[in-house]
Design a protein around this motif. Structure first.
Motif, mmCIF file in Angstrom:
data_model
loop_
_atom_site.group_PDB
_atom_site.id
_atom_site.type_symbol
_atom_site.label_atom_id
_atom_site.label_comp_id
_atom_site.label_asym_id
_atom_site.label_seq_id
_atom_site.Cartn_x
_atom_site.Cartn_y
_atom_site.Cartn_z
ATOM 1 N N LEU A 120 13.633 -1.367 -8.963
ATOM 2 C CA LEU A 120 12.250 -1.709 -9.320
ATOM 3 C C LEU A 120 11.234 -1.194 -8.313
ATOM 4 O O LEU A 120 10.157 -0.710 -8.677
ATOM 5 C CB LEU A 120 12.102 -3.233 -9.411
ATOM 6 N N LEU A 121 11.536 -1.302 -7.040
ATOM 7 C CA LEU A 121 10.523 -1.205 -5.997
ATOM 8 C C LEU A 121 9.927 0.171 -5.746
ATOM 9 O O LEU A 121 8.837 0.257 -5.157
ATOM 10 C CB LEU A 121 11.083 -1.779 -4.694
ATOM 11 N N PRO A 122 10.526 1.293 -6.165
ATOM 12 C CA PRO A 122 9.868 2.574 -5.918
ATOM 13 C C PRO A 122 8.478 2.704 -6.532
ATOM 14 O O PRO A 122 7.698 3.567 -6.115
ATOM 15 C CB PRO A 122 10.849 3.592 -6.525
ATOM 16 N N ASP B 120 0.815 -1.229 0.000
ATOM 17 C CA ASP B 120 0.000 0.000 0.000
ATOM 18 C C ASP B 120 0.842 1.270 0.000
ATOM 19 O O ASP B 120 0.572 2.216 0.728
ATOM 20 C CB ASP B 120 -0.946 -0.013 1.201
ATOM 21 N N ARG B 121 1.915 1.249 -0.795
ATOM 22 C CA ARG B 121 2.808 2.411 -0.941
ATOM 23 C C ARG B 121 3.508 2.793 0.366
ATOM 24 O O ARG B 121 3.924 3.941 0.559
ATOM 25 C CB ARG B 121 2.063 3.625 -1.515
ATOM 26 N N GLY B 122 3.636 1.847 1.260
ATOM 27 C CA GLY B 122 4.344 2.107 2.505
ATOM 28 C C GLY B 122 5.845 2.062 2.311
ATOM 29 O O GLY B 122 6.351 1.881 1.199
ATOM 30 N N ALA B 123 6.572 2.208 3.416
ATOM 31 C CA ALA B 123 8.036 2.188 3.366
ATOM 32 C C ALA B 123 8.516 0.760 3.110
ATOM 33 O O ALA B 123 8.033 -0.195 3.722
ATOM 34 C CB ALA B 123 8.609 2.715 4.678
ATOM 35 N N ILE B 124 9.469 0.643 2.202
ATOM 36 C CA ILE B 124 9.994 -0.659 1.806
ATOM 37 C C ILE B 124 11.501 -0.679 2.016
ATOM 38 O O ILE B 124 12.208 0.248 1.599
ATOM 39 C CB ILE B 124 9.683 -0.958 0.321
ATOM 40 N N LEU C 124 19.971 5.398 -8.497
ATOM 41 C CA LEU C 124 19.094 5.136 -7.368
ATOM 42 C C LEU C 124 18.440 6.425 -6.873
ATOM 43 O O LEU C 124 17.238 6.435 -6.549
ATOM 44 C CB LEU C 124 19.876 4.472 -6.230
ATOM 45 N N ALA C 125 19.198 7.490 -6.828
ATOM 46 C CA ALA C 125 18.655 8.772 -6.377
ATOM 47 C C ALA C 125 17.544 9.255 -7.303
ATOM 48 O O ALA C 125 16.528 9.801 -6.849
ATOM 49 C CB ALA C 125 19.768 9.812 -6.288
ATOM 50 N N GLN C 126 17.715 9.044 -8.598
ATOM 51 C CA GLN C 126 16.685 9.454 -9.547
ATOM 52 C C GLN C 126 15.397 8.669 -9.353
ATOM 53 O O GLN C 126 14.314 9.152 -9.677
ATOM 54 C CB GLN C 126 17.206 9.290 -10.975
ATOM 55 N N ARG C 127 15.528 7.462 -8.821
ATOM 56 C CA ARG C 127 14.331 6.662 -8.521
ATOM 57 C C ARG C 127 13.815 6.933 -7.108
ATOM 58 O O ARG C 127 12.837 6.336 -6.675
ATOM 59 C CB ARG C 127 14.662 5.166 -8.657
ATOM 60 N N GLY C 128 14.488 7.833 -6.378
ATOM 61 C CA GLY C 128 14.047 8.185 -5.039
ATOM 62 C C GLY C 128 14.463 7.203 -3.965
ATOM 63 O O GLY C 128 13.894 7.191 -2.867
ATOM 64 N N VAL C 129 15.480 6.379 -4.240
ATOM 65 C CA VAL C 129 15.923 5.360 -3.294
ATOM 66 C C VAL C 129 16.949 5.951 -2.325
ATOM 67 O O VAL C 129 17.965 6.518 -2.752
ATOM 68 C CB VAL C 129 16.536 4.149 -4.024
ATOM 69 N N ALA C 130 16.695 5.826 -1.035
ATOM 70 C CA ALA C 130 17.662 6.225 -0.018
ATOM 71 C C ALA C 130 18.609 5.054 0.244
ATOM 72 O O ALA C 130 18.243 3.887 0.061
ATOM 73 C CB ALA C 130 16.944 6.615 1.260
ATOM 74 N N ILE C 131 19.820 5.357 0.676
ATOM 75 C CA ILE C 131 20.803 4.315 0.986
ATOM 76 C C ILE C 131 21.187 4.430 2.458
ATOM 77 O O ILE C 131 21.589 5.499 2.931
ATOM 78 C CB ILE C 131 22.060 4.447 0.105
ATOM 79 N N GLU C 132 21.057 3.325 3.180
ATOM 80 C CA GLU C 132 21.452 3.266 4.594
ATOM 81 C C GLU C 132 22.677 2.360 4.690
ATOM 82 O O GLU C 132 22.614 1.164 4.401
ATOM 83 C CB GLU C 132 20.316 2.706 5.439
#
Length: 297
Positions: free
Chosen positions: A159-161, A140-144, A184-192
Motif C-alpha cells: 500500500l505505502l508506495p 510528504d513522500r519521504g522515505a518510509i 513488491l518490486a513492481q510497486r518499487g519496494v526495496a527489501i532489507e
C-alpha cells in the motif's frame, strides 16, 4: 438507579454510541478510564470536518457536547468486572461503585503489541504508525520503512508506495517468495534483510551490522486484542483477524452474550477515528432499538 445503557469506554466509539442514546432521551452511564488509544498522537487525519485536529481536542469537544444532555452520567473510572443478564447487568468500577443497566455496550478499545525493539514503543503514534490513511500524507513522500511483524506487513508494504519510497525491513520474520518479491518490486519496494537492532532519532533504523537507515516514518502492523478482560469475563466470543483478535458481533453490533453490544476498535477492523465514530453511532442506535423492540435484541 437502573440505566438504560452502560457504555464502557468513553473514547470516540463510546461517545458516538452514547450520543444516539442520549438523543433518544435514554439514561446512559459512560465509564471511562481516560486511556484513548491515540493519546500519543498530536494530530488526527481522515476524519471529515476534523482533518488535522488535535485528537484530544476532538474528544474534549465531544464530551462537552454529551454533557449538555441531562440523562448522561459520566464516571471517570475503570470498569473491573461485569455480570448479570439482559435487563439486569451490574458493572463494578475500580472506585468500588456498582452500577446497574439494562444493556451493556463495550467500547473498550484495544491493546497494541509491538515488536520488542528498543526505541519502537516510545515513538508509537508520533513517528511509528499503523494506518497509512491516517498518517501517510504527512510524511510528504519521504522515505518510509515497514517493519515486519507478520503477514499484514506485506499488505502495508504494497500500500505505502503511494505515500513515499518504501523499504520493507524483513527483520528475520518475513521471507517473501518469488511472486511476492516481484509484486513488491513492481510497486518499487526495496527489501532489507539485515535484522533491526533499535530505533533512534525521529525514525532512524539501526541495523545489526551498524548501518543506519533514516526514514520520515515507520509503519508496523501491531497485534491487537480487546483491552482488559471485561469481554472475556462476560463470556463474549472473540474472533481471530489478521491483526489479532476482536469481539465477535453481528450486523446489529450484538455480541454472543444477550444484551451485551460492542463497537469501535475492539469489535471491528480496520481502525481509525472516523470508522470508530461510525461504528459507535450505529451501535448506539441498535441498543436503543433493542430497548424499544425487546424481541430483537
Amino acid at each position: 438507579m437502573i440505566h438504560d445503557a452502560i457504555v464502557v469506554g468513553g473514547s470516540y466509539a463510546g461517545m458516538a454510541a452514547a450520543l444516539q442514546l442520549l438523543r433518544a432521551r435514554r439514561r446512559v452511564l459512560v465509564i471511562d478510564a481516560g486511556q484513548r488509544r491515540n493519546r500519543a498522537a498530536v494530530t488526527s487525519h481522515g476524519f471529515l470536518g476534523h482533518d488535522g485536529s488535535d485528537p484530544a481536542e476532538i474528544a474534549r469537544t465531544a464530551r462537552a457536547q454529551l454533557a449538555r444532555y441531562p440523562t448522561l452520567r459520566w464516571a471517570d473510572d475503570t470498569a473491573v468486572s461485569a455480570s448479570g443478564e439482559r435487563d439486569a447487568f451490574t458493572v463494578v468500577a475500580r472506585s468500588g461503585g456498582a452500577h446497574r443497566g439494562r444493556r451493556l455496550l463495550l467500547a473498550i478499545g484495544v491493546s497494541d503489541t509491538l515488536p520488542a525493539l528498543p526505541g519502537l514503543a516510545e515513538r508509537w503514534g508520533r513517528s511509528v504508525f499503523h494506518c497509512p490513511y491516517c498518517h501517510g500524507y504527512e510524511l510528504d513522500r519521504g522515505a518510509i520503512g515497514v517493519l515486519a511483524a507478520g503477514p499484514m506487513s506485506l499488505h502495508q508494504a504494497m500500500l505505502l508506495p503511494d505515500w513515499g519510497s518504501v523499504t520493507l525491513l524483513a527483520n528475520g520474520l518475513l521471507e517473501p517468495d518469488a511472486a511476492t518479491r516481484e509484486a513488491l518490486a513492481q510497486r518499487g519496494v526495496a527489501i532489507e534483510a539485515t535484522p533491526v537492532a533499535r530505533i533512534e532519532g525521529q525514525a532512524d533504523v539501526v541495523l545489526a551490522d551498524g548501518r543506519v537507515l533514516p526514514f520520515a516514518g515507520l509503519f508496523v502492523a501491531s497485534r491487537n486484542a480487546p483491552a482488559g478482560v471485561l469481554a472475556q469475563r462476560l463470556g463474549c466470543e472473540l474472533v481471530d483477524t489478521p491483526m489479532g483478535s476482536q469481539i465477535r458481533t453481528d450486523e446489529a453490533k450484538r455480541t454472543t452474550v444477550p444484551g451485551v453490544y460492542a463497537c469501535g476498535d475492539a469489535a471491528r477492523a480496520p481502525h481509525s477515528v472516523s470508522l470508530a465514530v461510525g461504528d459507535g453511532a450505529w451501535a448506539g442506535a441498535q441498543v436503543h432499538q433493542s430497548l424499544v423492540f425487546p424481541a430483537g435484541g
